[in-house]
Design a protein around this motif. Sequence first.
Motif, PDB file in Angstrom:
ATOM      1  N   GLN A 129       4.276   5.870  -5.557  1.00 55.76           N
ATOM      2  CA  GLN A 129       4.165   6.070  -7.112  1.00 55.76           C
ATOM      3  C   GLN A 129       2.972   6.869  -7.461  1.00 55.76           C
ATOM      4  O   GLN A 129       3.040   7.615  -8.449  1.00 55.76           O
ATOM      5  CB  GLN A 129       3.513   4.491  -7.708  1.00 55.76           C
ATOM      6  N   ILE A 130       1.926   6.993  -6.567  1.00 53.70           N
ATOM      7  CA  ILE A 130       0.964   7.895  -6.636  1.00 53.70           C
ATOM      8  C   ILE A 130       1.371   9.490  -6.519  1.00 53.70           C
ATOM      9  O   ILE A 130       1.297  10.393  -7.569  1.00 53.70           O
ATOM     10  CB  ILE A 130      -0.255   7.715  -5.943  1.00 53.70           C
ATOM     11  N   ASP A 131       2.122   9.748  -5.559  1.00 56.13           N
ATOM     12  CA  ASP A 131       2.877  10.775  -5.309  1.00 56.13           C
ATOM     13  C   ASP A 131       3.741  11.491  -6.474  1.00 56.13           C
ATOM     14  O   ASP A 131       3.982  12.574  -7.006  1.00 56.13           O
ATOM     15  CB  ASP A 131       3.649  10.649  -4.004  1.00 56.13           C
ATOM     16  N   ASP A 132       4.500  10.503  -7.185  1.00 61.57           N
ATOM     17  CA  ASP A 132       5.503  10.502  -8.038  1.00 61.57           C
ATOM     18  C   ASP A 132       4.633  11.068  -9.332  1.00 61.57           C
ATOM     19  O   ASP A 132       5.241  11.910  -9.987  1.00 61.57           O
ATOM     20  CB  ASP A 132       6.365   9.587  -8.497  1.00 61.57           C
ATOM     21  N   LEU A 133       3.688  10.469  -9.761  1.00 65.09           N
ATOM     22  CA  LEU A 133       2.984  10.419 -10.855  1.00 65.09           C
ATOM     23  C   LEU A 133       2.160  11.984 -10.697  1.00 65.09           C
ATOM     24  O   LEU A 133       1.979  12.695 -11.778  1.00 65.09           O
ATOM     25  CB  LEU A 133       1.995   9.256 -11.121  1.00 65.09           C
ATOM     26  N   SER A 162       0.819  -1.287  -0.078  1.00 63.56           N
ATOM     27  CA  SER A 162      -0.106  -0.070  -0.091  1.00 63.56           C
ATOM     28  C   SER A 162       0.851   1.316   0.080  1.00 63.56           C
ATOM     29  O   SER A 162       0.686   2.049  -0.766  1.00 63.56           O
ATOM     30  CB  SER A 162      -0.928   0.016   1.175  1.00 63.56           C
ATOM     31  N   GLU A 163       1.935   1.123   0.763  1.00 65.74           N
ATOM     32  CA  GLU A 163       2.878   2.450   0.724  1.00 65.74           C
ATOM     33  C   GLU A 163       3.521   2.695  -0.452  1.00 65.74           C
ATOM     34  O   GLU A 163       3.578   3.994  -0.961  1.00 65.74           O
ATOM     35  CB  GLU A 163       3.660   2.381   2.053  1.00 65.74           C
ATOM     36  N   ASN A 164       3.761   1.684  -1.197  1.00 66.62           N
ATOM     37  CA  ASN A 164       4.434   1.594  -2.559  1.00 66.62           C
ATOM     38  C   ASN A 164       3.590   2.218  -3.446  1.00 66.62           C
ATOM     39  O   ASN A 164       3.987   3.038  -4.383  1.00 66.62           O
ATOM     40  CB  ASN A 164       4.939   0.331  -2.976  1.00 66.62           C
ATOM     41  N   ILE A 165       2.302   1.844  -3.496  1.00 69.95           N
ATOM     42  CA  ILE A 165       1.357   2.463  -4.346  1.00 69.95           C
ATOM     43  C   ILE A 165       1.277   3.892  -4.005  1.00 69.95           C
ATOM     44  O   ILE A 165       1.112   4.550  -5.173  1.00 69.95           O
ATOM     45  CB  ILE A 165      -0.073   1.557  -4.158  1.00 69.95           C
ATOM     46  N   ALA A 166       0.949   4.243  -2.789  1.00 73.99           N
ATOM     47  CA  ALA A 166       1.084   5.599  -2.539  1.00 73.99           C
ATOM     48  C   ALA A 166       2.317   6.336  -2.840  1.00 73.99           C
ATOM     49  O   ALA A 166       1.935   7.671  -3.385  1.00 73.99           O
ATOM     50  CB  ALA A 166       1.027   5.945  -0.888  1.00 73.99           C
ATOM     51  N   TYR A 190      -6.667   5.016  -2.912  1.00 74.30           N
ATOM     52  CA  TYR A 190      -5.808   5.025  -4.167  1.00 74.30           C
ATOM     53  C   TYR A 190      -6.549   4.679  -5.367  1.00 74.30           C
ATOM     54  O   TYR A 190      -6.003   5.273  -6.398  1.00 74.30           O
ATOM     55  CB  TYR A 190      -4.650   3.897  -3.855  1.00 74.30           C
ATOM     56  N   ARG A 191      -7.544   4.072  -5.401  1.00 74.49           N
ATOM     57  CA  ARG A 191      -8.277   3.605  -6.865  1.00 74.49           C
ATOM     58  C   ARG A 191      -9.003   4.846  -7.016  1.00 74.49           C
ATOM     59  O   ARG A 191      -8.799   5.393  -8.336  1.00 74.49           O
ATOM     60  CB  ARG A 191      -9.419   2.633  -6.343  1.00 74.49           C
ATOM     61  N   GLU A 192      -9.498   5.735  -6.225  1.00 73.24           N
ATOM     62  CA  GLU A 192     -10.216   6.980  -6.442  1.00 73.24           C
ATOM     63  C   GLU A 192      -9.076   8.083  -6.973  1.00 73.24           C
ATOM     64  O   GLU A 192      -9.144   8.828  -8.126  1.00 73.24           O
ATOM     65  CB  GLU A 192     -10.944   7.592  -5.446  1.00 73.24           C
ATOM     66  N   MET A 193      -7.969   7.914  -6.505  1.00 77.02           N
ATOM     67  CA  MET A 193      -6.632   8.830  -6.777  1.00 77.02           C
ATOM     68  C   MET A 193      -6.220   8.720  -8.231  1.00 77.02           C
ATOM     69  O   MET A 193      -5.970   9.486  -8.952  1.00 77.02           O
ATOM     70  CB  MET A 193      -5.612   8.916  -5.679  1.00 77.02           C
ATOM     71  N   LEU A 242      -0.575   1.590 -13.250  1.00 77.85           N
ATOM     72  CA  LEU A 242      -0.805   1.801 -11.400  1.00 77.85           C
ATOM     73  C   LEU A 242      -2.210   1.541 -11.375  1.00 77.85           C
ATOM     74  O   LEU A 242      -2.600   0.800 -10.367  1.00 77.85           O
ATOM     75  CB  LEU A 242      -0.377   2.922 -11.182  1.00 77.85           C
ATOM     76  N   LYS A 243      -3.171   1.959 -12.148  1.00 78.56           N
ATOM     77  CA  LYS A 243      -4.577   1.717 -11.877  1.00 78.56           C
ATOM     78  C   LYS A 243      -4.954   0.263 -12.033  1.00 78.56           C
ATOM     79  O   LYS A 243      -5.589  -0.186 -11.186  1.00 78.56           O
ATOM     80  CB  LYS A 243      -5.580   2.525 -12.907  1.00 78.56           C
ATOM     81  N   LYS A 244      -4.366  -0.610 -12.936  1.00 78.64           N
ATOM     82  CA  LYS A 244      -4.771  -1.971 -13.132  1.00 78.64           C
ATOM     83  C   LYS A 244      -3.838  -2.507 -11.889  1.00 78.64           C
ATOM     84  O   LYS A 244      -4.497  -3.643 -11.312  1.00 78.64           O
ATOM     85  CB  LYS A 244      -4.000  -2.529 -14.292  1.00 78.64           C
ATOM     86  N   GLU A 245      -2.797  -2.123 -11.272  1.00 80.03           N
ATOM     87  CA  GLU A 245      -2.170  -2.787 -10.290  1.00 80.03           C
ATOM     88  C   GLU A 245      -2.859  -2.524  -8.839  1.00 80.03           C
ATOM     89  O   GLU A 245      -3.172  -3.440  -8.108  1.00 80.03           O
ATOM     90  CB  GLU A 245      -0.782  -2.006  -9.806  1.00 80.03           C
ATOM     91  N   VAL A 246      -3.652  -1.314  -8.672  1.00 78.94           N
ATOM     92  CA  VAL A 246      -4.634  -0.937  -7.613  1.00 78.94           C
ATOM     93  C   VAL A 246      -5.507  -1.890  -7.715  1.00 78.94           C
ATOM     94  O   VAL A 246      -6.088  -2.418  -6.634  1.00 78.94           O
ATOM     95  CB  VAL A 246      -4.753   0.484  -7.734  1.00 78.94           C
TER      96      VAL A 246
END
Length: 363
Positions: free
Chosen positions: A203-207, A197-201, A280-283, A226-230
């Motif tokens: 990636q979202i910050d970088d994007l 979960s933290e890794n996804i967060a 994260y899905r919504e983000m 990333l969306k597919k991964e989430v």
Amino acid sequence: MAKKSIDLKRVLKKSFKSQRSIGQAPGTVTYVGARQDGRYAIDVLDYSNDMFHLQSLTDVNEALTFKDNITVSWFNIVGLSNEVEITKLGDHFNLNSLVLEDIVNTSQRPKVDEYDDYAFVTLKMIYLDDDYKSTIEHCGVVLCEHNVLLFQEIDADVFEGLRNRIKNKSGRIRSRGADYLFFTIIDAIVDQYFVVSENIASQIDDLEEEVYNNPKEETAQKIQQLKKEVLQVRKWVSPVKDLISRIIETDHRLISNETKVFFKDALDHSLQIYENIQLYREMTTNLMEIYMTNMSNKMNEVMKVLTIMASIFIPLTFIAGVYGMNFEYMPELQHRNAYFIVLGLMFIIFILMIIYFKRKKWL
């Protein structure tokens, strides 16, 4: 028409390759997954409050020597595609064929089943690979009287810290029964969800920074991946909270009330992770919308500059076109300073239009 029939056969063939158990009788032990290498290994970690022993078994029949011990035995079975060995081990521990079917079916949804002499849980172990991408592996956990059977697809797992705790006699695990080991295995899997979960967060910050500062065509692909991964992580994490809730509510004799208290903590963690994944899905969806908006704004800026340039050159082109006509009698052409006058007029028009666009805040 023939081409469509060939394509349909190819699709059906691919579908049945990934779902080989379709059409078979319930309880048929048929491996469904991509790791069909046939490898199989069993490690037994046997311990009590005053004893610790680790052994690798070369034969499934050796597992019987640990089955009825009063010590706690953790059987770590690696490799699910060897259906024959899985069936033998299941027979040794009197496991229902439906349980064995779920163990070797890597597409099985996380769930918990209760039987008279054991409890069975199947769920997904999610961890990060060398490229920091989420890797999802199927695993099954069986709780018996003094034994816990953990079935994994491959050697990689998230239990190294748990093994060290048992080996070094740190914490309460060596003084408790098999049900507490059952909890710690599930808890280790759930805790690893936090890392994912933290890794996804991250990636979202970088994007987000890339989308706002310098969006490119590749950015859309990154967001989509990333969306597919989430969504994939959400698919397997979502049922875990219901799974743990059912364990807490069960009255199975093998799970004590003291252990259920610890499961409540695991339930809190699973709920928190699920809420994070939902967020994260919504983000990621919003990221794509922001990307499309920024790209559209970027295009509008380009079109705006081109439009202003075209607007400036329209009157200049008109003047140049008029005096570029090859008429024999054009009075202005005979003037000695005509060229400089027209050039000055065009320059004045250019300056006036720039001033006008500035006042309109188009520039």
